[in-house]
Design a protein around this motif. Structure first.
Motif, PDB file in Angstrom:
ATOM      1  N   MET A 162      57.041  61.919  48.569  1.00 56.55           N
ATOM      2  CA  MET A 162      56.994  60.508  48.219  1.00 56.55           C
ATOM      3  C   MET A 162      57.593  59.653  49.327  1.00 56.55           C
ATOM      4  O   MET A 162      57.090  58.612  49.631  1.00 56.55           O
ATOM      5  CB  MET A 162      57.734  60.302  46.889  1.00 56.55           C
ATOM      6  N   GLY A 163      58.691  60.111  49.934  1.00 55.51           N
ATOM      7  CA  GLY A 163      59.403  59.303  50.918  1.00 55.51           C
ATOM      8  C   GLY A 163      58.562  58.892  52.100  1.00 55.51           C
ATOM      9  O   GLY A 163      58.523  57.729  52.473  1.00 55.51           O
ATOM     10  N   LYS A 164      57.858  59.833  52.707  1.00 56.48           N
ATOM     11  CA  LYS A 164      57.090  59.531  53.911  1.00 56.48           C
ATOM     12  C   LYS A 164      55.928  58.588  53.623  1.00 56.48           C
ATOM     13  O   LYS A 164      55.707  57.628  54.343  1.00 56.48           O
ATOM     14  CB  LYS A 164      56.587  60.824  54.547  1.00 56.48           C
ATOM     15  N   SER A 165      55.192  58.843  52.547  1.00 53.37           N
ATOM     16  CA  SER A 165      54.059  57.980  52.229  1.00 53.37           C
ATOM     17  C   SER A 165      54.532  56.605  51.779  1.00 53.37           C
ATOM     18  O   SER A 165      53.868  55.605  52.018  1.00 53.37           O
ATOM     19  CB  SER A 165      53.162  58.618  51.162  1.00 53.37           C
ATOM     20  N   HIS A 166      55.717  56.554  51.138  1.00 50.95           N
ATOM     21  CA  HIS A 166      56.263  55.262  50.714  1.00 50.95           C
ATOM     22  C   HIS A 166      56.612  54.420  51.941  1.00 50.95           C
ATOM     23  O   HIS A 166      56.352  53.224  51.975  1.00 50.95           O
ATOM     24  CB  HIS A 166      57.486  55.476  49.821  1.00 50.95           C
ATOM     25  N   ARG A 167      57.195  55.056  52.960  1.00 51.32           N
ATOM     26  CA  ARG A 167      57.525  54.330  54.191  1.00 51.32           C
ATOM     27  C   ARG A 167      56.261  53.851  54.890  1.00 51.32           C
ATOM     28  O   ARG A 167      56.236  52.766  55.461  1.00 51.32           O
ATOM     29  CB  ARG A 167      58.348  55.215  55.117  1.00 51.32           C
ATOM     30  N   LEU A 168      55.204  54.666  54.851  1.00 48.61           N
ATOM     31  CA  LEU A 168      53.934  54.266  55.441  1.00 48.61           C
ATOM     32  C   LEU A 168      53.392  53.035  54.717  1.00 48.61           C
ATOM     33  O   LEU A 168      52.947  52.078  55.349  1.00 48.61           O
ATOM     34  CB  LEU A 168      52.921  55.408  55.386  1.00 48.61           C
ATOM     35  N   GLU A 169      53.446  53.040  53.399  1.00 50.61           N
ATOM     36  CA  GLU A 169      52.976  51.891  52.613  1.00 50.61           C
ATOM     37  C   GLU A 169      53.775  50.642  52.975  1.00 50.61           C
ATOM     38  O   GLU A 169      53.216  49.561  53.123  1.00 50.61           O
ATOM     39  CB  GLU A 169      53.092  52.196  51.113  1.00 50.61           C
ATOM     40  N   ASP A 170      55.090  50.785  53.137  1.00 50.44           N
ATOM     41  CA  ASP A 170      55.934  49.646  53.523  1.00 50.44           C
ATOM     42  C   ASP A 170      55.523  49.105  54.892  1.00 50.44           C
ATOM     43  O   ASP A 170      55.459  47.892  55.098  1.00 50.44           O
ATOM     44  CB  ASP A 170      57.410  50.045  53.545  1.00 50.44           C
ATOM     45  N   THR A 171      55.238  49.999  55.813  1.00 49.14           N
ATOM     46  CA  THR A 171      54.808  49.596  57.153  1.00 49.14           C
ATOM     47  C   THR A 171      53.472  48.860  57.088  1.00 49.14           C
ATOM     48  O   THR A 171      53.273  47.846  57.764  1.00 49.14           O
ATOM     49  CB  THR A 171      54.693  50.832  58.071  1.00 49.14           C
ATOM     50  N   ILE A 172      52.563  49.359  56.264  1.00 55.87           N
ATOM     51  CA  ILE A 172      51.253  48.720  56.120  1.00 55.87           C
ATOM     52  C   ILE A 172      51.398  47.329  55.527  1.00 55.87           C
ATOM     53  O   ILE A 172      50.769  46.367  56.000  1.00 55.87           O
ATOM     54  CB  ILE A 172      50.316  49.606  55.270  1.00 55.87           C
ATOM     55  N   VAL A 173      52.231  47.188  54.502  1.00 53.94           N
ATOM     56  CA  VAL A 173      52.447  45.875  53.883  1.00 53.94           C
ATOM     57  C   VAL A 173      53.032  44.910  54.907  1.00 53.94           C
ATOM     58  O   VAL A 173      52.585  43.769  55.019  1.00 53.94           O
ATOM     59  CB  VAL A 173      53.365  45.988  52.643  1.00 53.94           C
ATOM     60  N   LYS A 174      54.005  45.357  55.674  1.00 53.34           N
ATOM     61  CA  LYS A 174      54.612  44.491  56.691  1.00 53.34           C
ATOM     62  C   LYS A 174      53.583  44.100  57.750  1.00 53.34           C
ATOM     63  O   LYS A 174      53.513  42.941  58.167  1.00 53.34           O
ATOM     64  CB  LYS A 174      55.800  45.184  57.344  1.00 53.34           C
ATOM     65  N   THR A 175      52.776  45.047  58.171  1.00 51.10           N
ATOM     66  CA  THR A 175      51.743  44.760  59.171  1.00 51.10           C
ATOM     67  C   THR A 175      50.743  43.736  58.645  1.00 51.10           C
ATOM     68  O   THR A 175      50.394  42.776  59.342  1.00 51.10           O
ATOM     69  CB  THR A 175      51.018  46.060  59.578  1.00 51.10           C
ATOM     70  N   ASN A 176      50.280  43.920  57.404  1.00 46.57           N
ATOM     71  CA  ASN A 176      49.338  42.977  56.806  1.00 46.57           C
ATOM     72  C   ASN A 176      49.970  41.594  56.644  1.00 46.57           C
ATOM     73  O   ASN A 176      49.331  40.577  56.907  1.00 46.57           O
ATOM     74  CB  ASN A 176      48.849  43.491  55.452  1.00 46.57           C
ATOM     75  N   THR A 177      51.233  41.556  56.223  1.00 38.79           N
ATOM     76  CA  THR A 177      51.927  40.277  56.043  1.00 38.79           C
ATOM     77  C   THR A 177      52.109  39.568  57.379  1.00 38.79           C
ATOM     78  O   THR A 177      51.909  38.354  57.475  1.00 38.79           O
ATOM     79  CB  THR A 177      53.287  40.513  55.355  1.00 38.79           C
ATOM     80  N   ASP A 178      52.484  40.311  58.415  1.00 35.78           N
ATOM     81  CA  ASP A 178      52.615  39.720  59.748  1.00 35.78           C
ATOM     82  C   ASP A 178      51.265  39.207  60.250  1.00 35.78           C
ATOM     83  O   ASP A 178      51.191  38.164  60.905  1.00 35.78           O
ATOM     84  CB  ASP A 178      53.182  40.734  60.738  1.00 35.78           C
ATOM     85  N   ALA A 179      50.213  39.948  59.938  1.00 39.68           N
ATOM     86  CA  ALA A 179      48.869  39.541  60.376  1.00 39.68           C
ATOM     87  C   ALA A 179      48.455  38.220  59.740  1.00 39.68           C
ATOM     88  O   ALA A 179      47.781  37.408  60.379  1.00 39.68           O
ATOM     89  CB  ALA A 179      47.857  40.631  60.036  1.00 39.68           C
ATOM     90  N   ILE A 180      48.861  37.994  58.502  1.00 39.61           N
ATOM     91  CA  ILE A 180      48.508  36.748  57.817  1.00 39.61           C
ATOM     92  C   ILE A 180      48.987  35.547  58.616  1.00 39.61           C
ATOM     93  O   ILE A 180      48.248  34.573  58.800  1.00 39.61           O
ATOM     94  CB  ILE A 180      49.097  36.716  56.389  1.00 39.61           C
ATOM     95  N   LYS A 181      50.224  35.615  59.085  1.00 38.08           N
ATOM     96  CA  LYS A 181      50.783  34.485  59.851  1.00 38.08           C
ATOM     97  C   LYS A 181      49.933  34.174  61.070  1.00 38.08           C
ATOM     98  O   LYS A 181      49.637  33.018  61.357  1.00 38.08           O
ATOM     99  CB  LYS A 181      52.217  34.810  60.268  1.00 38.08           C
ATOM    100  N   GLU A 182      49.529  35.216  61.789  1.00 37.52           N
ATOM    101  CA  GLU A 182      48.722  35.003  62.988  1.00 37.52           C
ATOM    102  C   GLU A 182      47.311  34.555  62.641  1.00 37.52           C
ATOM    103  O   GLU A 182      46.732  33.703  63.325  1.00 37.52           O
ATOM    104  CB  GLU A 182      48.688  36.273  63.847  1.00 37.52           C
ATOM    105  N   ILE A 183      46.755  35.098  61.590  1.00 36.31           N
ATOM    106  CA  ILE A 183      45.401  34.703  61.159  1.00 36.31           C
ATOM    107  C   ILE A 183      45.377  33.221  60.810  1.00 36.31           C
ATOM    108  O   ILE A 183      44.504  32.477  61.261  1.00 36.31           O
ATOM    109  CB  ILE A 183      44.935  35.570  59.966  1.00 36.31           C
ATOM    110  N   VAL A 184      46.359  32.782  60.024  1.00 39.65           N
ATOM    111  CA  VAL A 184      46.422  31.367  59.624  1.00 39.65           C
ATOM    112  C   VAL A 184      46.643  30.490  60.857  1.00 39.65           C
ATOM    113  O   VAL A 184      46.029  29.425  60.994  1.00 39.65           O
ATOM    114  CB  VAL A 184      47.521  31.149  58.565  1.00 39.65           C
ATOM    115  N   ARG A 185      47.487  30.931  61.765  1.00 33.54           N
ATOM    116  CA  ARG A 185      47.718  30.166  62.992  1.00 33.54           C
ATOM    117  C   ARG A 185      46.429  29.990  63.780  1.00 33.54           C
ATOM    118  O   ARG A 185      46.103  28.887  64.247  1.00 33.54           O
ATOM    119  CB  ARG A 185      48.767  30.874  63.857  1.00 33.54           C
ATOM    120  N   GLN A 186      45.649  31.068  63.913  1.00 30.99           N
ATOM    121  CA  GLN A 186      44.388  31.000  64.652  1.00 30.99           C
ATOM    122  C   GLN A 186      43.349  30.130  63.937  1.00 30.99           C
ATOM    123  O   GLN A 186      42.604  29.392  64.584  1.00 30.99           O
ATOM    124  CB  GLN A 186      43.834  32.412  64.882  1.00 30.99           C
TER     125      GLN A 186
END
Length: 83
Positions: free
Chosen positions: A1-25
């Motif tokens: 559970m631990g490793k896949s949970h960390r991967l999910e957290d990384t994906i959520v952070k990446t998607n959230t960071d992408a939103i900021k740049e997408i909206v800016r563009q």
């Protein structure tokens, strides 16, 4: 559970960071119409909802925009493969 949970957290952070740049563009280039964003797939529903809520908030019109704009954020998620 631990490793896949960390991967999910990384994906959520990446998607959230992408939103900021997408909206800016979108604002920088004054884009309109239908815009399709293909986020990294997330397993947990709560994470998909969190990312979509962030997208809605980021696309909310700001005081610096001179024209009135209305945006609708829709989400389509792939159906699980059967068989």
């Amino acid at each position: 559970m631990g490793k896949s949970h960390r991967l999910e957290d990384t994906i959520v952070k990446t998607n959230t960071d992408a939103i900021k740049e997408i909206v800016r563009q979108i604002r920088l280039r004054d884009l309109g119409g239908i815009i399709v964003v293909d986020f990294i797939d997330m397993d947990e529903r709560k994470n998909r909802q969190k990312v979509m809520q962030n997208a809605r908030e980021a696309m909310r019109p700001t005081a610096r925009l001179t024209r009135s704009s209305s945006s609708t954020i829709s989400a389509w998620w792939p159906l699980p493969a059967s068989g």
